[in-house]
Design a protein around this motif. Structure first.
Motif, short mmCIF file in Angstrom:
data_model
loop_
_atom_site.label_atom_id
_atom_site.label_comp_id
_atom_site.label_asym_id
_atom_site.label_seq_id
_atom_site.Cartn_x
_atom_site.Cartn_y
_atom_site.Cartn_z
N ILE A 202 -5.07 28.44 21.28
CA ILE A 202 -5.03 27.22 22.09
C ILE A 202 -4.15 27.41 23.33
O ILE A 202 -4.53 27.03 24.45
CB ILE A 202 -4.52 26.04 21.24
N LEU A 203 -2.98 28.00 23.14
CA LEU A 203 -2.10 28.20 24.28
C LEU A 203 -2.67 29.20 25.28
O LEU A 203 -2.45 29.08 26.49
CB LEU A 203 -0.72 28.68 23.80
N ASN A 204 -3.45 30.16 24.79
CA ASN A 204 -4.09 31.12 25.68
C ASN A 204 -5.13 30.45 26.57
O ASN A 204 -5.42 30.92 27.68
CB ASN A 204 -4.76 32.22 24.86
N GLU A 205 -5.68 29.32 26.10
CA GLU A 205 -6.69 28.60 26.88
C GLU A 205 -6.07 27.74 27.98
O GLU A 205 -6.80 27.23 28.83
CB GLU A 205 -7.53 27.73 25.95
N VAL A 206 -4.75 27.57 27.93
CA VAL A 206 -4.07 26.82 29.00
C VAL A 206 -4.01 27.71 30.23
O VAL A 206 -3.45 28.81 30.20
CB VAL A 206 -2.66 26.40 28.56
N ARG A 207 -4.59 27.26 31.31
CA ARG A 207 -4.70 28.09 32.53
C ARG A 207 -3.47 28.02 33.43
O ARG A 207 -3.22 28.94 34.19
CB ARG A 207 -5.94 27.65 33.31
N ARG A 208 -2.72 26.94 33.36
CA ARG A 208 -1.58 26.78 34.27
C ARG A 208 -0.32 27.37 33.63
O ARG A 208 0.15 26.88 32.60
CB ARG A 208 -1.36 25.30 34.59
N ASN A 209 0.23 28.41 34.24
CA ASN A 209 1.41 29.10 33.70
C ASN A 209 2.64 28.20 33.66
O ASN A 209 3.50 28.37 32.79
CB ASN A 209 1.72 30.36 34.52
N TRP A 210 2.75 27.25 34.60
CA TRP A 210 3.94 26.39 34.61
C TRP A 210 3.95 25.45 33.40
O TRP A 210 4.99 24.87 33.07
CB TRP A 210 4.03 25.61 35.92
N ILE A 211 2.79 25.30 32.75
CA ILE A 211 2.73 24.54 31.50
C ILE A 211 2.83 25.47 30.30
O ILE A 211 3.54 25.19 29.32
CB ILE A 211 1.41 23.72 31.41
N LYS A 212 2.13 26.60 30.38
CA LYS A 212 2.06 27.53 29.26
C LYS A 212 3.41 28.15 28.93
O LYS A 212 3.82 28.20 27.76
CB LYS A 212 1.05 28.64 29.56
N LYS A 213 4.11 28.65 29.92
CA LYS A 213 5.36 29.37 29.69
C LYS A 213 6.45 28.53 29.01
O LYS A 213 7.08 28.97 28.05
CB LYS A 213 5.89 29.97 31.00
N PRO A 214 6.70 27.29 29.49
CA PRO A 214 7.72 26.47 28.80
C PRO A 214 7.34 26.16 27.36
O PRO A 214 8.19 26.20 26.46
CB PRO A 214 7.77 25.19 29.64
N ILE A 215 6.06 25.85 27.12
CA ILE A 215 5.62 25.56 25.75
C ILE A 215 5.81 26.79 24.86
O ILE A 215 6.28 26.70 23.72
CB ILE A 215 4.14 25.11 25.73
#
Length: 313
Positions: A108-121
């Motif tokens: 699921i996290l790999n499907e997040v395209r925006r790094n500014w959202i993915k990295k903090p999570i």
């Protein structure tokens, strides 16, 4: 024959030559082997206590040999049978739940395209792993108490009419332990799956997009097959830890009302080996757990060897 002898004779000086070149590594390896023998294998001589009526004053050499009497006592003890059931059940539930949650979270996290959202999570998800079980169980006690947030939310939603004391009902205990393990370890366990997904060739996703595949189809036909080898190897390694269902969380969350489902082999060893000063019985219980864990690894590896290419040995 003559050629084979000549080849074998040539291999010896080459090996010695290489050993001389790698003399520093050989010395370091020697100390590591000695370290392993002293701290990993020499303590295993204590397993002799499982076959003795061990007395600290007499030591291993002076204690009376009783054969399998301690093991007979274990398997005639109804409490120990329940302990095996609890340990195995919680171990399987923890293995399945933590593995599935780690894979799902990574995908699921790999499907997040925006790094500014993915990295903090991704970073925040690692943090619970570094919390002690004292802190985690404290949070659980507060959240699941009759006046805690869980009961408050359930009552506001109309799911329940009266607050539930979750730690007073045995039927909830295994699932509370599973939830605690998932919450604490999912982010950390997902790291290796993130790495496996990163190693998948991006051109496969590009080709799938050209062919009109949507996200679910890419996950099904590219991501899941791509992490399959990693998933199987980790699963095989973790099968041996099924009987390591835990000690801290069960010991800290357990009470007299849920004692029949909360005790594990490790708690049983603590109770008999230290509290009751029966070191032989505690050692026998620990030895049983180790032998079963080794057997599970061999069985799982044999099944994997028969039905797939991934295996431990």
């Amino acid at each position: 024959m003559a050629r084979e002898k000549a080849v074998k004779s040539k291999k010896i000086p080459i090996t010695l030559k290489e050993m001389k070149k790698q003399s520093f590594l050989m010395i370091v390896s020697f100390f590591m082997v000695v370290y392993g023998i002293i701290f990993y294998y020499w303590p295993l001589t204590g397993w002799i206590m499982a076959f003795q009526n061990y007395k600290p004053k007499k030591g291993l050499l002076g204690s009376k040999f009783v054969g399998l009497d301690k093991f007979k006592f274990l398997f005639e003890d109804d409490v120990f049978i329940k302990v095996i059931r609890n340990t195995f059940a919680m171990g399987v539930i923890n293995l399945v739940s933590t593995t599935i949650m780690a894979v799902l979270f990574a995908i699921i996290l790999n499907e997040v395209r925006r790094n500014w959202i993915k990295k903090p999570i991704q970073t925040i998800s690692y943090l619970p792993h570094f919390l002690s079980w004292i802190v985690v169980t404290g949070i659980l006690h507060v959240s699941l108490s009759p006046t805690g947030i869980v009961n408050d939310v359930l009552m506001r939603m109309g799911v329940i009419k009266q607050a539930i004391n979750f730690f007073a009902h045995p039927k909830y205990f295994w699932w509370i332990v599973a939830f605690a393990n998932c919450w604490k370890e999912t982010g950390f366990n997902a790291i290796i799956y993130f790495a496996a997904i990163t190693g998948i060739d991006p051109s496969l996703y590009e080709a799938a997009s050209i062919d009109g595949a949507d996200r679910l189809q890419k996950i099904k036909y590219i991501t899941l097959p791509g992490i399959k080898p990693t998933f199987l190897i980790l699963l095989l390694m973790n099968v041996g830890n099924v009987l390591n269902a835990g000690f801290e969380v069960q010991y800290l969350l357990g009470n007299g009302l849920v004692q029949s489902v909360s005790q594990t082999i490790d708690i049983y060893v603590l109770k008999w080996g230290i509290s009751q000063n029966d070191y032989s019985l505690g050692t026998a219980a620990g030895l049983f757990k180790s032998v079963v864990s080794i057997m599970l690894i061999f069985i799982a590896n044999g099944v994997a060897k028969r039905y797939s290419e991934e295996r431990l040995f």
